[in-house]
Design an enzyme around this catalytic site. Structure first.
Site, PDB file in Angstrom:
ATOM      1  N   LYS A   7     -55.881  73.019  15.418  1.00 41.77           N
ATOM      2  CA  LYS A   7     -54.633  73.767  15.503  1.00 41.77           C
ATOM      3  C   LYS A   7     -54.920  75.253  15.603  1.00 41.77           C
ATOM      4  CE  LYS A   7     -52.157  70.188  13.031  1.00 41.77           C
ATOM      5  NZ  LYS A   7     -51.791  69.645  11.715  1.00 41.77           N
ATOM      6  N   GLN A  58     -50.455  70.882   5.632  1.00 42.40           N
ATOM      7  CA  GLN A  58     -51.207  69.722   6.116  1.00 42.40           C
ATOM      8  C   GLN A  58     -51.081  68.574   5.107  1.00 42.40           C
ATOM      9  OE1 GLN A  58     -52.679  69.554   9.081  1.00 42.40           O
ATOM     10  NE2 GLN A  58     -53.701  67.619   8.833  1.00 42.40           N
ATOM     11  N   ASP A 105     -43.079  71.821  11.314  1.00 40.37           N
ATOM     12  CA  ASP A 105     -43.313  70.380  11.290  1.00 40.37           C
ATOM     13  C   ASP A 105     -42.011  69.582  11.283  1.00 40.37           C
ATOM     14  OD1 ASP A 105     -45.657  69.034  11.474  1.00 40.37           O
ATOM     15  OD2 ASP A 105     -46.223  69.265   9.384  1.00 40.37           O
TER      16      ASP A 105
HETATM   17  N1  LIG Z   1     -47.970  68.240   8.014  1.00 39.09           N
HETATM   18  C1  LIG Z   1     -48.699  67.553   8.889  1.00 39.09           C
HETATM   19  N2  LIG Z   1     -48.359  67.558  10.202  1.00 39.09           N
HETATM   20  C2  LIG Z   1     -49.116  66.875  11.105  1.00 39.09           C
HETATM   21  O1  LIG Z   1     -48.806  66.879  12.318  1.00 39.09           O
HETATM   22  C3  LIG Z   1     -50.271  66.165  10.639  1.00 39.09           C
HETATM   23  C4  LIG Z   1     -50.550  66.200   9.263  1.00 39.09           C
HETATM   24  N3  LIG Z   1     -49.752  66.885   8.425  1.00 39.09           N
HETATM   25  N4  LIG Z   1     -51.617  65.530   8.766  1.00 39.09           N
HETATM   26  C5  LIG Z   1     -52.504  64.776   9.616  1.00 39.09           C
HETATM   27  C6  LIG Z   1     -51.858  64.323  10.901  1.00 39.09           C
HETATM   28  C7  LIG Z   1     -52.836  64.002  12.010  1.00 39.09           C
HETATM   29  N5  LIG Z   1     -52.557  64.948  13.081  1.00 39.09           N
HETATM   30  C8  LIG Z   1     -53.293  65.035  14.260  1.00 39.09           C
HETATM   31  C9  LIG Z   1     -53.213  66.103  15.115  1.00 39.09           C
HETATM   32  C10 LIG Z   1     -53.990  66.191  16.252  1.00 39.09           C
HETATM   33  C11 LIG Z   1     -54.877  65.193  16.587  1.00 39.09           C
HETATM   34  C12 LIG Z   1     -55.725  65.303  17.815  1.00 39.09           C
HETATM   35  O2  LIG Z   1     -55.782  66.320  18.471  1.00 39.09           O
HETATM   36  N6  LIG Z   1     -56.450  64.242  18.192  1.00 39.09           N
HETATM   37  C13 LIG Z   1     -57.348  64.180  19.345  1.00 39.09           C
HETATM   38  C14 LIG Z   1     -58.774  63.876  18.924  1.00 39.09           C
HETATM   39  C15 LIG Z   1     -59.248  64.619  17.710  1.00 39.09           C
HETATM   40  C16 LIG Z   1     -60.594  64.119  17.188  1.00 39.09           C
HETATM   41  O3  LIG Z   1     -61.544  64.025  17.991  1.00 39.09           O
HETATM   42  O4  LIG Z   1     -60.648  63.831  15.984  1.00 39.09           O
HETATM   43  C17 LIG Z   1     -56.915  63.091  20.284  1.00 39.09           C
HETATM   44  O5  LIG Z   1     -56.223  62.137  19.834  1.00 39.09           O
HETATM   45  O6  LIG Z   1     -57.257  63.164  21.451  1.00 39.09           O
HETATM   46  C18 LIG Z   1     -54.955  64.112  15.752  1.00 39.09           C
HETATM   47  C19 LIG Z   1     -54.159  64.025  14.611  1.00 39.09           C
HETATM   48  C20 LIG Z   1     -51.552  65.758  12.694  1.00 39.09           C
HETATM   49  N7  LIG Z   1     -51.095  65.441  11.471  1.00 39.09           N
END
Ligand SMILES: Nc1nc(=O)c2c([nH]1)NC[C@@H]1CN(c3ccc(C(=O)N[C@@H](CCC(=O)O)C(=O)O)cc3)C=[N+]21
Length: 290
Positions: free
Chosen positions: A57, A101, A124
């Site tokens: 992020k 988070q 969020d």
């Molecule tokens: N308040 C809050 N808001 C959230 O939006 C929130 C949270 N807490 N806690 C955890 C989860 C998880 N999450 C992700 C964000 C981006 C990827 C992302 O960019 N993933 C990449 C790969 C990343 C990698 O290689 O690990 C993809 O799917 O292509 C994944 C998961 C947001 N979350």
């Protein structure tokens, strides 16, 4: 057996396009506003997965010319201290979006913390004010992951109205808000969960099937209707027999892809869309607060 396989819904490409558009918008707005948009990210403890997302992020913010304010607290930080920090960020004129988070360590009351965030800085979309607006179908800041799902469906011109959408998972972060967004677009919505009986019978009715259960490869091809749109919200890191870790979703991609018409990959699907929508929300609130 069909010889074809599903069309990939490329969340990574769309996320990049959205971020490019936001970057342009920021270039136009910044001279008028006199500062860049700012996002504050609060992380408590040392969950390695959370640390990766937070870093993603912050990197994305930098790429767009946004300011990010990372606040990393030790795992034993008190509720009172975190509430104080959020109140300061609510007042801070450089901050347009605040994200806590999740998940938080168990001694913390995450609902009470989310209530502390000023609704207009709630990047969020988890403050009760924004959730209430969503229930009423009014405009407001929207939870990033479900908003990312809706935006991806829109991009590929996938018809939602009148379709049966089955959301597997009822979390406040994804399942519930996504159900409401689909309903707003006139889908017939079923929310299934861990206590649902005959789950496969229900998922097989889905024109649009969304897996948000947090269980690796939980939804298999035999649970999916031929020609369905299959959306994977899960991100699970699993360690293979050769000790290499890989990312898999809640869909069993191998068996679902031959059955579905459209499918999101993991990685490269909803994950990047979540980040794009977070930045989008922050820029919206930047624009609105002037
Ligand atoms: N308040 C809050 N808001 C959230 O939006 C929130 C949270 N807490 N806690 C955890 C989860 C998880 N999450 C992700 C964000 C981006 C990827 C992302 O960019 N993933 C990449 C790969 C990343 C990698 O290689 O690990 C993809 O799917 O292509 C994944 C998961 C947001 N979350």
């Amino acid at each position: 057996m069909r010889s074809t396989t599903a069309c990939l819904l490329n969340g990574k490409a769309l996320a990049e396009k959205i971020q490019g558009d936001l970057k342009e918008l920021i270039t136009i707005l910044q001279p008028k506003i006199g500062r860049p948009p700012g996002l504050a990210v609060l992380m408590v403890g040392d969950d390695p997965a959370s640390a990766v997302y937070v870093r993603n992020k912050e990197r994305a913010c930098a790429k767009l010319g946004m300011a990010s304010f990372g606040h990393h607290f030790p795992g034993q930080t008190s509720q009172t201290e975190l509430e104080k920090v959020i109140q300061e960020l609510n007042q801070d004129p450089r901050v347009d979006g605040i994200l806590v988070q999740l998940p938080l360590p168990p001694h913390l009351d995450s609902v009470a913390l989310l209530h502390t965030i000023a609704p207009e800085k709630d990047a969020d979309g988890l403050h009760p004010m924004n959730l209430g607006r969503l229930v009423r179908g009014e405009s407001g800041l929207r939870s990033c992951t479900p908003a990312g799902v809706m935006r991806l469906l829109e991009e590929y011109q996938i018809e939602v109205a009148g379709k049966h959408a089955v959301v597997v998972g009822r979390s406040i972060l994804v399942g519930k808000p996504l159900g409401l967004m689909l309903l707003k677009k006139n889908a017939t919505v079923t929310i299934a969960h861990s206590r649902t009986q005959n789950l496969a019978e229900i998922t097989r009715q889905a024109d649009i099937l969304i897996a948000a259960v947090g269980k690796p490869q939980f939804i298999t091809g035999d649970m999916v209707k031929q020609g369905a749109v299959a959306i994977d919200v899960g991100i699970n890191r699993i360690v293979k027999s050769d000790d290499n870790a890989i990312l898999v979703g809640d869909l069993d991609f191998e068996s679902v892809a031959p059955v579905a018409d459209y499918i999101t990959p993991v990685p490269g699907g909803i994950g990047p869309m979540t980040v794009a929508m977070l930045l989008y929300n922050t820029v919206l609130s930047y624009q609105d607060r002037q």
